[in-house]
Scaffold this active site. Structure first.
Site, short mmCIF file in Angstrom:
data_model
loop_
_atom_site.label_atom_id
_atom_site.label_comp_id
_atom_site.label_asym_id
_atom_site.label_seq_id
_atom_site.Cartn_x
_atom_site.Cartn_y
_atom_site.Cartn_z
N THR A 126 -31.23 -5.62 93.67
CA THR A 126 -30.54 -7.11 93.76
C THR A 126 -30.47 -7.45 92.43
O THR A 126 -31.20 -7.47 91.43
CB THR A 126 -31.52 -7.91 94.66
OG1 THR A 126 -31.77 -7.05 96.07
CG2 THR A 126 -31.10 -9.08 94.94
N GLY A 127 -29.33 -8.48 92.18
CA GLY A 127 -29.40 -9.39 90.99
C GLY A 127 -27.89 -9.19 90.31
O GLY A 127 -27.08 -8.62 90.91
N THR B 167 -27.04 -8.06 87.57
CA THR B 167 -26.85 -6.73 86.93
C THR B 167 -26.44 -5.51 87.91
O THR B 167 -25.33 -4.95 87.92
CB THR B 167 -28.05 -6.18 86.25
OG1 THR B 167 -28.67 -7.13 85.33
CG2 THR B 167 -27.60 -4.97 85.15
N ASP C 250 -31.75 -0.43 89.97
CA ASP C 250 -32.17 -2.10 90.02
C ASP C 250 -32.34 -2.56 88.59
O ASP C 250 -32.40 -1.68 87.72
CB ASP C 250 -33.22 -1.99 90.96
CG ASP C 250 -33.62 -3.45 91.50
OD1 ASP C 250 -32.64 -4.32 91.14
OD2 ASP C 250 -34.36 -3.82 92.24
N GLY C 251 -32.37 -3.67 88.55
CA GLY C 251 -32.61 -4.35 87.47
C GLY C 251 -33.84 -4.90 87.18
O GLY C 251 -34.76 -4.39 87.94
N GLY D 160 -38.43 -9.60 90.55
CA GLY D 160 -38.25 -10.65 91.72
C GLY D 160 -37.82 -11.90 91.29
O GLY D 160 -37.91 -13.03 92.04
N GLY D 161 -37.19 -11.90 90.16
CA GLY D 161 -36.52 -13.41 89.60
C GLY D 161 -35.30 -13.95 90.60
O GLY D 161 -35.29 -14.96 90.90
N GLU E 88 -37.28 -4.75 97.51
CA GLU E 88 -37.07 -3.87 96.14
C GLU E 88 -38.11 -2.97 96.18
O GLU E 88 -38.11 -1.48 95.94
CB GLU E 88 -36.86 -4.82 95.13
CG GLU E 88 -35.75 -5.48 94.99
CD GLU E 88 -35.64 -6.59 93.86
OE1 GLU E 88 -34.54 -7.03 93.55
OE2 GLU E 88 -36.79 -6.85 93.28
C1 5RP Z 1 -34.46 -9.58 91.89
C2 5RP Z 1 -34.60 -8.70 90.70
C3 5RP Z 1 -33.57 -8.41 89.70
O1 5RP Z 1 -33.60 -7.13 89.35
C4 5RP Z 1 -34.19 -9.38 88.39
O2 5RP Z 1 -34.40 -10.56 88.82
C5 5RP Z 1 -33.12 -9.31 87.18
O3 5RP Z 1 -32.09 -9.94 87.64
P1 5RP Z 1 -30.48 -9.85 86.61
O4 5RP Z 1 -30.05 -8.54 87.09
O5 5RP Z 1 -29.86 -11.03 87.43
O6 5RP Z 1 -31.02 -10.32 85.33
O7 5RP Z 1 -35.96 -8.41 90.57
O8 5RP Z 1 -35.34 -9.87 92.70
#
Ligand code: 5RP
Length: 218
Positions: free
Chosen positions: A28-29, A31, A81-82, A95-96, A103
């Site tokens: 998720t996110g 990226t 995942d990012g 978890g941002g 995840e």
């Molecule tokens: C979401 C996440 C994302 O992988 C993390 O926050 C990075 O996000 P981004 O790709 O928008 O910088 O853990 O729960």
């Protein structure tokens, strides 16, 4: 390159890790959104995806990629995942976007975790990014008190409810020198669903996009 261009470069590099004929684990996110858009071009080479959030599921479905229930899946060769931060041992804060629990579940099933990041996410010590902790709503104050004992200041994420119907506490002020120990300690607090430290099961591959291209680290 902008940060978003770097995220896209890392995300597209992850397409090389897709196993033909497989179901792909998708994080998720922002990226990962680039990864999903790239995956759409390889749709005919995969069976579908398992997703870690409602947002990613919707984006996958909009591209015509079938989204499977994890409970019906025996194995996942790859999870992409990012991260919000990643250290040199490939432990992460995630978890941002608030999707940490799903995840972590999808990552646990996967054989290979491919982390896609722009270079700003690489750190020597985790903790500058506030650590997200998913909490059962009635336990919020109790968990915040316990987290203070561990040295962190927990702030409820305003106006945010997770896909699982829970709340997020963002924990500030931690300097995480032993991520595995802290991940375990926080998960012992009654009322915590999970925390955003991905250390016991960290990444296996890091695709890190910087000014000189995408570094592939294993
Ligand atoms: C979401 C996440 C994302 O992988 C993390 O926050 C990075 O996000 P981004 O790709 O928008 O910088 O853990 O729960």
């Amino acid at each position: 390159m902008t940060q978003d261009e770097l995220k896209k470069a890392a995300a597209l590099a992850a397409l090389d890790y897709i196993v033909d004929g497989s179901i792909v684990g998708v994080g998720t996110g922002s990226t990962v959104n680039h990864f999903i858009d790239g995956l759409a071009g390889l749709r005919s080479r995969i069976r579908g995806a398992v997703s870690s959030s409602e947002a990613s599921s919707q984006r996958l479905a909009a591209h015509g990629i079938e989204v499977f229930d994890l409970n019906g899946i025996e194995s996942l060769p790859v999870y992409v995942d990012g991260a919000d931060e990643i250290d040199h041992g490939f432990a992460m804060i995630k978890g941002g976007g608030g999707a940490l629990t799903r995840e972590k579940i999808v990552a646990a099933v996967s054989e290979r975790f491919v982390c896609i990041c722009d270079a700003s996410k690489r750190v020597d010590v985790l903790g500058r990014f506030p650590l997200p902790v998913e909490v059962i709503p009635m336990a919020c104050t109790h968990v915040a008190r316990e987290l203070r004992r561990l040295g962190g200041e927990a702030k409820p994420r305003a106006g945010f409810v997770t896909d699982n119907g829970n709340l997020i506490l963002d924990v500030h002020g931690l300097s995480i020198t032993d991520p595995v120990a802290l991940e375990r300690s926080i998960n012992q607090i009654v009322g915590v669903v999970t925390n955003g430290l991905f250390a016991e099961r960290g990444a296996d591959v890091l695709l890190l996009a910087g000014g000189n291209g995408v570094e592939r680290l294993e």
